[in-house]
Design a protein around this motif. Sequence first.
Motif, PDB file in Angstrom:
ATOM      1  N   UNK A  44       0.822  -1.216   0.000  1.00 30.86           N
ATOM      2  CA  UNK A  44       0.000   0.000   0.000  1.00 30.86           C
ATOM      3  C   UNK A  44       0.851   1.259   0.000  1.00 30.86           C
ATOM      4  N   UNK A  45       1.984   1.219   0.684  1.00 30.59           N
ATOM      5  CA  UNK A  45       2.866   2.387   0.765  1.00 30.59           C
ATOM      6  C   UNK A  45       3.263   2.872  -0.616  1.00 30.59           C
ATOM      7  N   UNK A  46       3.523   1.947  -1.527  1.00 29.82           N
ATOM      8  CA  UNK A  46       3.966   2.328  -2.873  1.00 29.82           C
ATOM      9  C   UNK A  46       2.818   2.434  -3.871  1.00 29.82           C
ATOM     10  N   UNK A  47       1.785   1.614  -3.674  1.00 28.17           N
ATOM     11  CA  UNK A  47       0.677   1.604  -4.646  1.00 28.17           C
ATOM     12  C   UNK A  47      -0.134   2.891  -4.574  1.00 28.17           C
ATOM     13  N   UNK A  48      -0.414   3.384  -3.354  1.00 29.94           N
ATOM     14  CA  UNK A  48      -1.255   4.579  -3.218  1.00 29.94           C
ATOM     15  C   UNK A  48      -0.704   5.781  -3.977  1.00 29.94           C
ATOM     16  N   UNK A  49       0.564   6.204  -3.726  1.00 29.52           N
ATOM     17  CA  UNK A  49       1.060   7.353  -4.496  1.00 29.52           C
ATOM     18  C   UNK A  49       1.225   7.048  -5.980  1.00 29.52           C
ATOM     19  N   UNK A  50       1.522   5.772  -6.318  1.00 34.43           N
ATOM     20  CA  UNK A  50       1.673   5.419  -7.730  1.00 34.43           C
ATOM     21  C   UNK A  50       0.350   5.567  -8.470  1.00 34.43           C
ATOM     22  N   UNK A  51      -0.747   5.077  -7.870  1.00 32.07           N
ATOM     23  CA  UNK A  51      -2.062   5.171  -8.504  1.00 32.07           C
ATOM     24  C   UNK A  51      -2.475   6.631  -8.657  1.00 32.07           C
ATOM     25  N   UNK A  52      -2.290   7.413  -7.595  1.00 31.17           N
ATOM     26  CA  UNK A  52      -2.646   8.838  -7.664  1.00 31.17           C
ATOM     27  C   UNK A  52      -1.841   9.534  -8.747  1.00 31.17           C
ATOM     28  N   UNK A  53      -0.539   9.225  -8.804  1.00 29.13           N
ATOM     29  CA  UNK A  53       0.312   9.864  -9.806  1.00 29.13           C
ATOM     30  C   UNK A  53      -0.046   9.495 -11.229  1.00 29.13           C
ATOM     31  N   UNK A  54      -0.434   8.229 -11.443  1.00 27.83           N
ATOM     32  CA  UNK A  54      -0.766   7.781 -12.797  1.00 27.83           C
ATOM     33  C   UNK A  54      -2.130   8.314 -13.234  1.00 27.83           C
ATOM     34  N   UNK A  55      -3.147   8.194 -12.369  1.00 25.85           N
ATOM     35  CA  UNK A  55      -4.509   8.585 -12.737  1.00 25.85           C
ATOM     36  C   UNK A  55      -4.602  10.088 -12.984  1.00 25.85           C
ATOM     37  N   UNK A  56      -3.901  10.871 -12.135  1.00 24.56           N
ATOM     38  CA  UNK A  56      -3.979  12.321 -12.284  1.00 24.56           C
ATOM     39  C   UNK A  56      -2.658  12.909 -12.759  1.00 24.56           C
ATOM     40  N   UNK A  57      -1.995  12.160 -13.654  1.00 28.58           N
ATOM     41  CA  UNK A  57      -0.695  12.587 -14.172  1.00 28.58           C
ATOM     42  C   UNK A  57      -0.785  13.945 -14.866  1.00 28.58           C
ATOM     43  N   UNK A  58      -1.902  14.192 -15.574  1.00 31.17           N
ATOM     44  CA  UNK A  58      -2.046  15.456 -16.301  1.00 31.17           C
ATOM     45  C   UNK A  58      -2.058  16.643 -15.338  1.00 31.17           C
ATOM     46  N   UNK A  59      -2.727  16.459 -14.194  1.00 27.06           N
ATOM     47  CA  UNK A  59      -2.790  17.542 -13.212  1.00 27.06           C
ATOM     48  C   UNK A  59      -1.408  17.848 -12.649  1.00 27.06           C
ATOM     49  N   UNK A  60      -0.628  16.812 -12.404  1.00 31.71           N
ATOM     50  CA  UNK A  60       0.701  17.029 -11.831  1.00 31.71           C
ATOM     51  C   UNK A  60       1.653  17.633 -12.868  1.00 31.71           C
ATOM     52  N   UNK A  61       1.453  17.298 -14.128  1.00 31.51           N
ATOM     53  CA  UNK A  61       2.267  17.935 -15.176  1.00 31.51           C
ATOM     54  C   UNK A  61       1.951  19.417 -15.260  1.00 31.51           C
ATOM     55  N   UNK A  62       0.662  19.748 -15.167  1.00 28.88           N
ATOM     56  CA  UNK A  62       0.295  21.167 -15.213  1.00 28.88           C
ATOM     57  C   UNK A  62       0.833  21.912 -14.004  1.00 28.88           C
TER      58      UNK A  62
END
Length: 390
Positions: A44-62
């Motif tokens: 869970x420690x690694x999956x949670x931030x990975x999922x958030x980063x992948x699903x909302x990758x566009x937001x983090x790029x902006x």
Amino acid sequence: MNLVWVCLALIAHFGLRLSAYNRLNSLGWPRRAIKRIEKLMFLETWVTPAVIGIVWARSFRSMAEGSFVWDDLPLAVLAYGVLCLILGGMLFVLWLLWRPIFGVQHAMVTRVNRVERASREDIEQFARTPKCRRAARIPGNQFLDLAIENIDIPLARLPRELDGYRIAHLSDIHLTGDLDPAYMARVINRALEFRPEMFALTGDIVDAQECVAWLAEMFSAARANDGSFFILGNHDTRVAEPSEVRRQMAAGGWTDVGGCCRRTRLRGIDVTLCGNEWPWFERPSPTEIIAIEEAMDAQLKICLSHSPDQYDWARRHQFDLLLCGHTHGGQGRLPLAGPILSPSWHGTRWASGDFYRAPTTMHVSRGLGGVHLLRIHCRPELSLLTLRAT
């Protein structure tokens, strides 16, 4: 600035999982259950931030491009980030407060430290397995470097007759079969050079079934005028029958004080000596402690506890000296910051060292062994304690 907040939330996410790991390993739950939870936590420690980063990758790029607005992220993600920042910030303040460099609630002791660094000949003599020999070659690994710590510990209520009383404190032997019995023979010889009046061993003696048969012969040399006393720890539950560990230690001349209180005399002074193996085994009941106190005029109370988490229990029962192990000093220590890993409900607060909270002085040893043959800036410790009247 938005990116800074995201990075801080990510750091807090990992910090909270590390804090949960420390506290999970302080519990008396079955080892199999703890290991299963650890695996789920690691995933869970690694999956949670990975999922958030992948699903909302566009937001983090902006965000990196400077065109981000917080409404681009769903409320649940924002709420989780804020929760991490709040809880992580609170834990960080507490973590910072208890850094060894600040010495908060540390006892004013005098330490003289002598280090015996492992030579190539020592490695050849002590390493029984290829795994152990490989570990000994890792740069910076100190698991075979013995720190002999001569510590003068002042006790507020120490009778004058016991000023200068000497205790050799051993802890966390962790016999796994990787190290030859000659290693512990060397440790015991160094302790005997101190001419201790008492030996105390605070648990985690054996991890592998094959090593149980070593105990009587290995520890029979550790003799002191006032006796050699031991308790068990959580790793001693890993052998088929912990009671056999107790029998073998008794055959070696050691006295089991696990879960009970005993009356003893040190230099003619009545002393209460107790053993606290909680939460893996037992600890003395309040009734038993009161009964011992009523049967004798004890002028000093000493407790052997595997875990420093029993500090508040010892204070409630008015113990003068509490000897502990279990935490291995964190197994590794960062410069200035100290340890970040410690299997304690209090995290790294009492990972190793000497502490005072009235009326109890607590000494926490870094221990002498470990299942993991790796120690960084955290040498094994042979504690040679001299009690001092204040």
